[in-house]
Motif scaffolding. Structure first.
Motif, PDB file in Angstrom:
ATOM      1  N   ILE A   1       7.988  -9.974 -13.345  1.00  0.00           N
ATOM      2  CA  ILE A   1       7.578  -8.630 -13.752  1.00  0.00           C
ATOM      3  C   ILE A   1       6.634  -7.989 -12.738  1.00  0.00           C
ATOM      4  N   ILE A   2       5.657  -8.716 -12.274  1.00  0.00           N
ATOM      5  CA  ILE A   2       4.611  -8.133 -11.444  1.00  0.00           C
ATOM      6  C   ILE A   2       5.015  -8.057  -9.974  1.00  0.00           C
ATOM      7  N   TYR A   3       5.327  -9.181  -9.372  1.00  0.00           N
ATOM      8  CA  TYR A   3       5.525  -9.224  -7.922  1.00  0.00           C
ATOM      9  C   TYR A   3       6.877  -8.683  -7.463  1.00  0.00           C
ATOM     10  N   THR A   4       7.955  -9.155  -8.021  1.00  0.00           N
ATOM     11  CA  THR A   4       9.286  -8.791  -7.540  1.00  0.00           C
ATOM     12  C   THR A   4       9.642  -7.335  -7.777  1.00  0.00           C
ATOM     13  N   PRO A   5       9.488  -6.792  -8.981  1.00  0.00           N
ATOM     14  CA  PRO A   5       9.931  -5.407  -9.220  1.00  0.00           C
ATOM     15  C   PRO A   5       9.107  -4.343  -8.508  1.00  0.00           C
ATOM     16  N   ALA A   6       7.919  -4.665  -8.034  1.00  0.00           N
ATOM     17  CA  ALA A   6       7.090  -3.663  -7.383  1.00  0.00           C
ATOM     18  C   ALA A   6       7.815  -3.055  -6.187  1.00  0.00           C
ATOM     19  N   VAL A   7       8.503  -3.872  -5.444  1.00  0.00           N
ATOM     20  CA  VAL A   7       9.225  -3.386  -4.276  1.00  0.00           C
ATOM     21  C   VAL A   7      10.451  -2.574  -4.717  1.00  0.00           C
ATOM     22  N   LYS A   8      11.129  -3.028  -5.768  1.00  0.00           N
ATOM     23  CA  LYS A   8      12.313  -2.322  -6.259  1.00  0.00           C
ATOM     24  C   LYS A   8      11.956  -0.953  -6.850  1.00  0.00           C
ATOM     25  N   ALA A   9      10.784  -0.867  -7.478  1.00  0.00           N
ATOM     26  CA  ALA A   9      10.387   0.374  -8.157  1.00  0.00           C
ATOM     27  C   ALA A   9      10.216   1.533  -7.198  1.00  0.00           C
ATOM     28  N   SER A  10       9.911   1.244  -5.953  1.00  0.00           N
ATOM     29  CA  SER A  10       9.661   2.314  -5.004  1.00  0.00           C
ATOM     30  C   SER A  10      10.958   2.942  -4.497  1.00  0.00           C
ATOM     31  N   LYS A  11      12.065   2.278  -4.739  1.00  0.00           N
ATOM     32  CA  LYS A  11      13.361   2.791  -4.205  1.00  0.00           C
ATOM     33  C   LYS A  11      13.991   3.781  -5.127  1.00  0.00           C
TER      34      LYS A  11
ATOM     35  N   ARG B   1       0.821  -1.220   0.000  1.00  0.00           N
ATOM     36  CA  ARG B   1       0.000   0.000   0.000  1.00  0.00           C
ATOM     37  C   ARG B   1       0.854   1.268   0.000  1.00  0.00           C
ATOM     38  N   SER B   2       1.974   1.271   0.703  1.00  0.00           N
ATOM     39  CA  SER B   2       2.805   2.476   0.743  1.00  0.00           C
ATOM     40  C   SER B   2       3.413   2.789  -0.623  1.00  0.00           C
ATOM     41  N   ILE B   3       3.792   1.753  -1.360  1.00  0.00           N
ATOM     42  CA  ILE B   3       4.328   1.953  -2.709  1.00  0.00           C
ATOM     43  C   ILE B   3       3.229   2.471  -3.621  1.00  0.00           C
ATOM     44  N   TYR B   4       2.054   1.866  -3.523  1.00  0.00           N
ATOM     45  CA  TYR B   4       0.904   2.307  -4.316  1.00  0.00           C
ATOM     46  C   TYR B   4       0.607   3.778  -4.032  1.00  0.00           C
ATOM     47  N   ASP B   5       0.540   4.136  -2.761  1.00  0.00           N
ATOM     48  CA  ASP B   5       0.247   5.530  -2.390  1.00  0.00           C
ATOM     49  C   ASP B   5       1.323   6.487  -2.893  1.00  0.00           C
ATOM     50  N   ALA B   6       2.589   6.077  -2.809  1.00  0.00           N
ATOM     51  CA  ALA B   6       3.680   6.926  -3.279  1.00  0.00           C
ATOM     52  C   ALA B   6       3.574   7.182  -4.780  1.00  0.00           C
ATOM     53  N   PHE B   7       3.313   6.119  -5.563  1.00  0.00           N
ATOM     54  CA  PHE B   7       3.134   6.285  -7.000  1.00  0.00           C
ATOM     55  C   PHE B   7       1.922   7.157  -7.307  1.00  0.00           C
ATOM     56  N   LEU B   8       0.839   6.925  -6.585  1.00  0.00           N
ATOM     57  CA  LEU B   8      -0.383   7.683  -6.822  1.00  0.00           C
ATOM     58  C   LEU B   8      -0.187   9.161  -6.516  1.00  0.00           C
TER      59      LEU B   8
END
Length: 90
Positions: free
Chosen positions: A80-90, A9-16
């Motif tokens: 593509i979907i699960y692993t990079p989601a965490v990396k994308a926020s950094k 949720r924190s990554i989602y909120d940051a992107f949003l």
């Protein structure tokens, strides 16, 4: 989007909040589709699942292609979907 929203949720909120959510999701969608297509093509070729095989053994071909699609989906989701989601926020 659902995965980010439900599990990160924190990554989602940051992107949003930064306005990058749609561009990130478009990029991921494009990468996932391209990888899925490449995997299916490669797996079908490796297992000799051809158009001729489809004509000769249509029911077996359907089973093999379903198995190939499922395997390709798992790889795409993991890579593509699960692993990079965490990396994308950094």
């Amino acid at each position: 989007m659902r995965y980010l929203k439900d599990h990160h949720r924190s990554i989602y909120d940051a992107f949003l909040l930064s306005g990058r959510l749609n561009s990130y999701l478009e990029k991921i969608d494009t990468q996932a589709e391209e990888m899925f297509d490449r995997l299916i093509e490669g797996m079908a070729k490796a297992q000799n699942v051809t158009e001729q095989f489809k004509a000769d053994e249509p029911m077996v071909w359907i089973g093999k292609m379903n198995a190939i699609r499922n395997a390709a989906s798992e790889v795409v989701y993991h890579d593509i979907i699960y692993t990079p989601a965490v990396k994308a926020s950094k």
